[in-house]
Design a protein around this motif. Structure first.
Motif, short mmCIF file in Angstrom:
data_model
loop_
_atom_site.label_atom_id
_atom_site.label_comp_id
_atom_site.label_asym_id
_atom_site.label_seq_id
_atom_site.Cartn_x
_atom_site.Cartn_y
_atom_site.Cartn_z
N ARG A 1 0.84 -1.21 0.00
CA ARG A 1 0.00 0.00 0.00
C ARG A 1 0.87 1.25 0.00
NH1 ARG A 1 -5.17 1.18 1.23
NH2 ARG A 1 -5.55 -0.97 1.82
N ARG A 2 1.81 1.33 0.94
CA ARG A 2 2.70 2.50 1.02
C ARG A 2 3.55 2.61 -0.24
NH1 ARG A 2 1.28 6.10 5.07
NH2 ARG A 2 1.29 5.13 7.13
N LEU A 3 4.06 1.49 -0.70
CA LEU A 3 4.94 1.52 -1.87
C LEU A 3 4.19 1.93 -3.12
CD1 LEU A 3 7.05 -1.70 -1.21
CD2 LEU A 3 7.87 0.66 -1.14
N HIS A 4 2.95 1.52 -3.26
CA HIS A 4 2.21 1.87 -4.47
C HIS A 4 1.82 3.34 -4.46
CE1 HIS A 4 -0.02 0.71 -8.09
NE2 HIS A 4 -0.92 1.60 -7.71
N PHE A 5 1.36 3.85 -3.33
CA PHE A 5 0.91 5.24 -3.26
C PHE A 5 2.06 6.21 -3.01
CE2 PHE A 5 -3.01 2.92 -2.12
CZ PHE A 5 -3.81 3.39 -3.14
N GLY A 6 3.22 5.71 -2.63
CA GLY A 6 4.39 6.56 -2.47
C GLY A 6 4.32 7.52 -1.30
N ASN A 7 3.55 7.20 -0.27
CA ASN A 7 3.42 8.12 0.86
C ASN A 7 4.20 7.68 2.10
OD1 ASN A 7 1.89 5.94 1.63
ND2 ASN A 7 -0.06 7.03 1.71
#
Length: 375
Positions: A315-321
């Motif tokens: 999730r974090r890696l895909h959205f880059g946040n």
């Protein structure tokens, strides 16, 4: 091997470049989805906390029921940004369509009545990004192109595996094809690691979601149409949320999943603040019986396996946040790199194709001349 790989790389790029371009450009925009919504819909998505305490979930739920009596709550997002309005997923009775409303968690005032999931611009872009506006089957289609994105990155790495020798070389004064070749290699090598992450995580989510839909509705079973509330009116949502802190230390609720079909329970998803920037704010969860409120199970990401933690990090890696504004800007810029790769790649392919065509024509003319001389 290089010739074969180059042909494979070129043909995959030609087949996929338009859908990938659309997916990547919309993804870059959606990195800043909430920021865009804050500009266009500030009165709907932003609230002023002013040091106030949020109202209890029971009070907020009563406000929603009073204002929208024909709808049932099926999901509730409580954002860690205290000035971001609560987002409440709803389902109108007699339908199986998910909608969402927005509510001021400090005053209980509804900020937006339940509307479709694609009503606003960024919501429409999100649906386009994941499904190309083709529903569940669109998720399978975008998965195929996401896999192609991964294969393009892998074949590009192999083709330019000695990239460090001339990594920052851009021959400005050379012919256009040489300059574009340098630019294509440099952009591809810089962007490939992130594009591989985006392609893999996007494909994973879409394929798993599509598989779930096919499993649930393989025999023609339709989605459940909401008829009545599927959790007990006697339950205090606030009491259950308060209890989550007793079940898991340092647990902060960020999303509540309500029953949207019979047999489901109430699940509180949240953050246990591990300090690991790659673990999402929904990494842990606590489930209660939707009728009795009995605690059923707890899942603590801190006790999970390495594989489970890696899966959650998607999730974090895909959205880059995962690193705040810095990583979001980086993800946004690299997400746009396929635009440059498409322009330079098509130019290189077209120029080489033209050279091959000219070479074939030259050989044909020469052969005709030789044949004439022999005669």
């Amino acid at each position: 091997m290089n010739k074969t790989l180059f042909k494979l790389h070129s043909w995959m790029a030609l087949i996929a470049f338009v859908p990938l371009l659309l997916i990547c450009v919309t993804g870059s925009i959606l990195v800043f989805k909430h920021e865009i919504d804050s500009l266009l819909l500030a009165d709907k998505v932003r609230v002023e906390s002013g040091g106030r305490e949020r109202l209890s979930l029971d009070t907020l739920e009563a406000s929603l029921q009073s204002n929208f009596p024909g709808y049932e709550v099926v999901g509730w997002a409580l954002f860690q940004d205290k000035e971001r309005a609560d987002l409440v997923y709803t389902m109108q009775r007699g339908t199986d369509e998910w909608t969402y409303a927005l509510i001021d968690q400090y005053s209980g005032e509804p900020l937006r009545a339940p509307m479709g999931l694609t009503h606003h611009l960024t919501d429409w872009l999100l649906d386009f990004h994941y499904t190309l506006l083709m529903g569940d089957w669109g998720m399978l289609v975008t998965s195929v192109f996401s896999i192609l994105l991964c294969l393009l990155g892998i074949t590009g790495f192999i083709l330019y595996r000695k990239f460090w020798k001339n990594f920052f070389t851009l021959r400005w004064n050379a012919r256009m094809i040489v300059y574009f070749s340098d630019l294509h290699k440099m952009t591809g090598i810089i962007g490939a690691p992130v594009l591989l992450i985006l392609g893999f995580t996007g494909a994973w989510w879409n394929i798993t979601h599509f598989a779930h839909e096919m499993e649930e509705h393989a025999e023609g079973h339709e989605h459940y149409k909401m008829e009545q509330r599927l959790y007990s009116d006697e339950l205090s949502l606030q009491a259950l949320m308060d209890d989550t802190g007793n079940q898991l230390q340092n647990f902060e609720t960020t999303y509540i999943s309500f029953p949207w079909e019979p047999g489901r329970n109430l699940t509180f998803w949240g953050d246990v603040h591990t300090g690991n920037p790659l673990l999402s704010q929904y990494a842990s969860n606590i489930t209660y019986n939707a009728q009795s409120g009995e605690h059923l199970l707890s899942y603590d990401i801190r006790d999970a396996s390495l594989g489970a933690k890696i899966l959650d990090s998607y999730r974090r890696l895909h959205f880059g946040n995962f690193a705040g504004l810095v990583s979001k800007i980086l993800w946004c810029v690299i997400g746009l790199s396929p635009l440059l790769l498409s322009i330079t790649g098509i130019y290189i392919w077209n120029q080489r194709r033209g050279k091959r065509r000219a070479a074939r024509e030259k050989r044909r003319v020469k052969a005709a001349q030789l044949a004439g001389a022999s005669a």
